[in-house]
Design a protein around this motif. Structure first.
Motif, PDB file in Angstrom:
ATOM      1  N   THR A 203      11.670  -2.411   3.382  1.00  0.00           N
ATOM      2  CA  THR A 203      11.125  -2.155   4.715  1.00  0.00           C
ATOM      3  C   THR A 203       9.884  -1.273   4.585  1.00  0.00           C
ATOM      4  O   THR A 203       9.739  -0.594   3.555  1.00  0.00           O
ATOM      5  CB  THR A 203      12.154  -1.469   5.631  1.00  0.00           C
ATOM      6  N   PRO A 204       8.989  -1.259   5.592  1.00  0.00           N
ATOM      7  CA  PRO A 204       9.072  -1.985   6.860  1.00  0.00           C
ATOM      8  C   PRO A 204       8.857  -3.496   6.691  1.00  0.00           C
ATOM      9  O   PRO A 204       8.039  -3.918   5.891  1.00  0.00           O
ATOM     10  CB  PRO A 204       7.919  -1.409   7.688  1.00  0.00           C
ATOM     11  N   VAL A 205       9.609  -4.257   7.507  1.00  0.00           N
ATOM     12  CA  VAL A 205       9.371  -5.698   7.631  1.00  0.00           C
ATOM     13  C   VAL A 205       8.795  -5.921   9.025  1.00  0.00           C
ATOM     14  O   VAL A 205       9.345  -5.426  10.008  1.00  0.00           O
ATOM     15  CB  VAL A 205      10.682  -6.492   7.460  1.00  0.00           C
ATOM     16  N   THR A 206       7.686  -6.644   9.085  1.00  0.00           N
ATOM     17  CA  THR A 206       7.008  -6.890  10.362  1.00  0.00           C
ATOM     18  C   THR A 206       7.220  -8.348  10.769  1.00  0.00           C
ATOM     19  O   THR A 206       7.250  -9.227   9.909  1.00  0.00           O
ATOM     20  CB  THR A 206       5.513  -6.573  10.214  1.00  0.00           C
ATOM     21  N   ARG A 504       3.146  -1.631   5.568  1.00  0.00           N
ATOM     22  CA  ARG A 504       3.354  -0.353   4.878  1.00  0.00           C
ATOM     23  C   ARG A 504       2.899   0.849   5.695  1.00  0.00           C
ATOM     24  O   ARG A 504       3.555   1.894   5.727  1.00  0.00           O
ATOM     25  CB  ARG A 504       2.645  -0.424   3.514  1.00  0.00           C
ATOM     26  N   MET A 505       1.751   0.730   6.354  1.00  0.00           N
ATOM     27  CA  MET A 505       1.196   1.898   7.056  1.00  0.00           C
ATOM     28  C   MET A 505       1.999   2.250   8.307  1.00  0.00           C
ATOM     29  O   MET A 505       1.871   3.362   8.829  1.00  0.00           O
ATOM     30  CB  MET A 505      -0.279   1.655   7.408  1.00  0.00           C
ATOM     31  N   LEU A 506       2.838   1.336   8.802  1.00  0.00           N
ATOM     32  CA  LEU A 506       3.687   1.679   9.944  1.00  0.00           C
ATOM     33  C   LEU A 506       4.689   2.758   9.552  1.00  0.00           C
ATOM     34  O   LEU A 506       5.187   3.499  10.395  1.00  0.00           O
ATOM     35  CB  LEU A 506       4.437   0.436  10.440  1.00  0.00           C
ATOM     36  N   VAL A 543      -9.656   2.304   8.575  1.00  0.00           N
ATOM     37  CA  VAL A 543      -8.479   1.454   8.787  1.00  0.00           C
ATOM     38  C   VAL A 543      -7.224   2.096   8.183  1.00  0.00           C
ATOM     39  O   VAL A 543      -6.165   2.100   8.802  1.00  0.00           O
ATOM     40  CB  VAL A 543      -8.735   0.052   8.187  1.00  0.00           C
ATOM     41  N   LEU A 544      -7.338   2.634   6.979  1.00  0.00           N
ATOM     42  CA  LEU A 544      -6.163   3.148   6.274  1.00  0.00           C
ATOM     43  C   LEU A 544      -6.013   4.653   6.494  1.00  0.00           C
ATOM     44  O   LEU A 544      -6.938   5.415   6.237  1.00  0.00           O
ATOM     45  CB  LEU A 544      -6.276   2.864   4.769  1.00  0.00           C
ATOM     46  N   GLU A 545      -4.837   5.068   6.956  1.00  0.00           N
ATOM     47  CA  GLU A 545      -4.619   6.483   7.268  1.00  0.00           C
ATOM     48  C   GLU A 545      -4.102   7.241   6.046  1.00  0.00           C
ATOM     49  O   GLU A 545      -3.137   6.832   5.410  1.00  0.00           O
ATOM     50  CB  GLU A 545      -3.588   6.596   8.394  1.00  0.00           C
TER      51      GLU A 545
END
Ligand code: NOJ
Ligand code: CA
Length: 689
Positions: A203-206, A504-506, A543-545
């Motif tokens: 996870t996360p799975v979107t 991933r970023m979520l 875009v990437l945090e």
């Protein structure tokens, strides 16, 4: 801490300070039968139903009356004790509502609202031994979450969980984005496939449903439990079940009662951006445990790092050793001259010739050509912070033993941040990177670092689950197939970074390490390259945090390059984040605000495309200066990655920007309030075609 915590509740526009005690007045308890108990989100659109089907607990979820999760079961199988999966009778429920606004120390926005309704269901076995199990559900406007609580009880002083039986039975054969299930690593490329073919995933799975909902399944507050993977649910092509990462003996989780699980989370949104903007994962974590956080400083950093991956220099000592005092001072000079506050130094301590072996590193002995105190002192004079490095090679047994001494050394000499690494199989053998034993270890390192006012960047980590709300010194982590893969493998395809923000970023920030300008590095590795244009590298900063964000390339590749000015200037922590436009796996357009300035970043996959995006988020009646970098008309990640155009123009709230994205390309811009002089002298924005 929670007893005295002050909670801000919002009633309409009025903000009233209430104490935790008063909040309890808003809660109520009952002994009513819980089967069919429903819980609604504050806006009433999401409904969760708890059921007790012949004594077996389960739940289902709908949004606007449409099914999201079909009836799915809950429970545990235990080692050495009968399962906690059926034979239950209701033993009472309690409900409460909660609403607060809290301020993250850093992150995607300066304020987060944590607003939910909660239902706790208490169950007791109807027959002997009459054990108890509680399940706590929360419904937010942007999703649902639940966790198990095994209360302290005679007859169950300790538990060994053999399996968590949580199911997620979805309502359709959704499109999914995920990486494969892996107990050691998240460094994989993403798969886009129908749910019915998913097999197993980390996870996360979107997911995207047929009627346009975006879902993300993950977990929050993983602090002393095994990491959750998702596996196909036998007999249900649209179902997934929780599969926990085991201990060497097959047990998944061991603990004493009372025992609480992490939250199982299902985020629900109407666009990919809804998932990104959600605070659900952080909201499910405990508030900040640190009294004082002024020492936590988000920053950009360079590193004696890329040179090691492309083979220009070595971690170990020898003629090409990277971490020499002299080389470190060269990097410090460059960072200082160009406004980059941090410098990571890898390969400074002995042991690199034995990487992966037991007791390879002692974490305190520098190589003879590296003087730690001299380098830290020189950096301090130049206003640069050194980021230390602890590579364990997987030997966590030795690292645990050395941890305090190793952190003490960095604290004493004045190193405010440490990058840790677990590149290798875990010692003790049989433990997994994502199992409970390692989750405990990662947590211990965060706490020991916090005690010494040290920030962390963890490589080969456990995935983020929002723990940085509680310990905001847990800045960033890898847990992603990052830039390094371009240095020594077939690399990351252009679409990779159009999927990461929505998968991933979520979970939380990622140390992807963007910013490579010499995209082919033929001098060192003619067979490898980065699969983007130069402008797309700039866009990744928006875009990437990541509150520690790397400028990954060599100083000589930045020297005299105007686009480096964008990297030097772009912030790493934000007051506001908005996803303006996105199609997962194709493209993404992000706008983020820091103070009064906005930054815009767009990335595309291998397909060139033109995106038009309105600047409606700007203040009305105000002029702004757009300073942009766009792919050149002939740019293409494969053939002409370095081609770019730059310019400045006046824009306002009514402007539509045209973003010409080359194949594997991007767009990066700052949009800052214009001075009168700028407003008078710069041209009004005109689309390029
Ligand atoms: C793998 C990490 O991802 C990388 O950043 C680091 O340089 C090496 N391990 C060595 O620690
Ligand atoms: Ca790695």
């Amino acid at each position: 801490m929670s007893g005295s915590r002050v909670i801000r509740r919002m009633f309409g526009s009025r903000v009233i300070m209430l104490s935790g005690v008063l909040l309890a007045v808003l809660a109520h308890a009952s002994d009513a039968a819980p089967s069919g108990e429903t819980l609604s989100s504050p806006d009433g659109r999401i409904r969760l139903v708890f059921s007790l089907d012949e004594g077996a607990p389960g739940y289902s979820v709908s949004r606007d009356g449409r099914e999201v999760i079909r009836p799915s079961r809950l429970g545990y199988r235990l080692r050495g004790a009968p399962p906690l999966e059926g034979g239950f009778a209701p033993a009472g429920t309690s409900r409460r509502s909660f609403d607060e606004v809290w301020r993250p120390v850093w992150g995607k926005a300066s304020e987060a609202r944590n607003h939910y309704n909660e239902l706790e269901v208490r169950l007791r076995e109807s027959g002997p031994p009459g054990r108890e199990l509680s399940i706590v559900f929360r419904a937010f406007d942007d999703g649902v979450a639940f966790r198990y609580r095994v209360p302290r009880q005679t007859g169950l002083p300790a538990v060994e969980i053999a399996d968590e039986l949580t199911e997620f039975r979805f309502a359709g054969d959704h499109t999914t984005w995920s990486i494969r299930a892996d107990y050691e690593s998240y460094e994989h490329l993403y798969r886009e496939m129908p749910l019915s073919e998913l097999g197993a995933a980390n996870t996360p799975v979107t997911m995207l449903t047929d009627d346009g909902l975006f879902l993300s399944v993950h977990e929050a507050a993983l602090t002393d439990y095994a990491g959750m993977t998702l596996a196909w649910l036998e007999g249900d092509p649209l179902g997934l079940r929780c599969e926990l990462v085991p201990w060497p003996d097959g047990v998944k989780v061991r603990g004493e009662t009372p025992l609480v699980s992490p939250w199982r989370t299902i985020q629900i949104g109407e666009s990919p951006g809804d998932l990104v903007e959600s605070f659900l994962i952080l909201n499910l974590n405990e508030p900040c445990a640190l009294e004082e956080t002024s020492w936590i400083r988000p920053m950009k950093y360079m590193g004696i790092w890329w040179s090691l991956h492309i083979g220009k220099e070595t971690w170990h000592e020898g003629p090409d050793h990277g971490a020499t005092t002299e080389n470190a001072e060269r990097y410090i000079d460059f960072a200082s001259d160009h406004g980059i506050p941090g410098l990571l130094i890898e390969g400074w301590n002995t042991g690199w010739d034995k990487w992966g072996a037991s007791e390879a590193y002692d974490y305190v002995t520098p190589y003879p050509d590296f003087d730690l105190e001299e380098v830290v002192g020189y950096a301090a004079e130049k206003g640069v912070s050194i980021i230390g490095h602890h590579e364990t090679g997987g030997d966590v047994v030795t690292y645990e033993r050395k941890l305090e001494e190793a952190l003490d050394l960095y604290a004493r000499v004045g190193v405010p941040a440490v990058k840790t690494g677990y590149a290798g199989g875990i010692y003790p053998r049989g433990q997994h990177h994502h199992g409970q034993w390692m989750v405990r270890h990662y947590r211990r390192v965060v706490e020991e670092a916090a005690r010494r006012r040290i920030m962390l960047d963890v490589h080969e980590p456990i995935k983020p689950t929002g723990v940085s709300r509680t310990y905001p010194n847990m800045m960033t982590r890898e847990g992603v197939r990052g830039m390094e893969y371009n240095a020594w493998s077939e690399g990351n395809p252009p679409e990779h970074t159009t999927i990461l923000p929505f998968t991933r970023m979520l979970a939380g920030p990622l140390d992807y390490t963007p910013g490579i300008f010499d995209l082919t590095f033929d001098e060192y590795k003619p067979g490898n390259r980065v699969h983007t244009t130069l402008v797309k590298q700039l866009a990744l900063y928006v875009v990437l945090e990541s509150p520690l964000q790397m400028a990954a390339d060599l100083p000589e590749n930045y020297k005299g390059q105007p686009p480096f000015g964008f990297i030097a200037k772009v912030p790493v922590t934000w007051d506001e984040t908005r996803v303006l436009d996105a199609a997962i796996g194709d493209y993404a357009v992000f706008a983020r605000r820091a103070g009064e300035a906005w930054y815009l970043g767009a990335v595309t996959d291998e397909g060139a495309r033109v995106i038009r995006t309105p600047l409606a988020f700007l203040d009305s009646g105000r002029s702004y200066v757009l300073s942009y970098y766009a792919d050149g008309a002939d740019a293409d990640w494969e053939k002409r990655p370095l081609s770019f155009e730059a310019g400045r123009a006046i824009v306002d709230q009514g402007t539509w920007l045209t973003l010409p994205l080359a194949a594997g390309g991007g767009y990066a811009a700052e949009i800052a309030p214009a001075t009168e002089e700028e407003a008078a002298s710069l041209p009004a924005y005109a689309p390029p075609f």
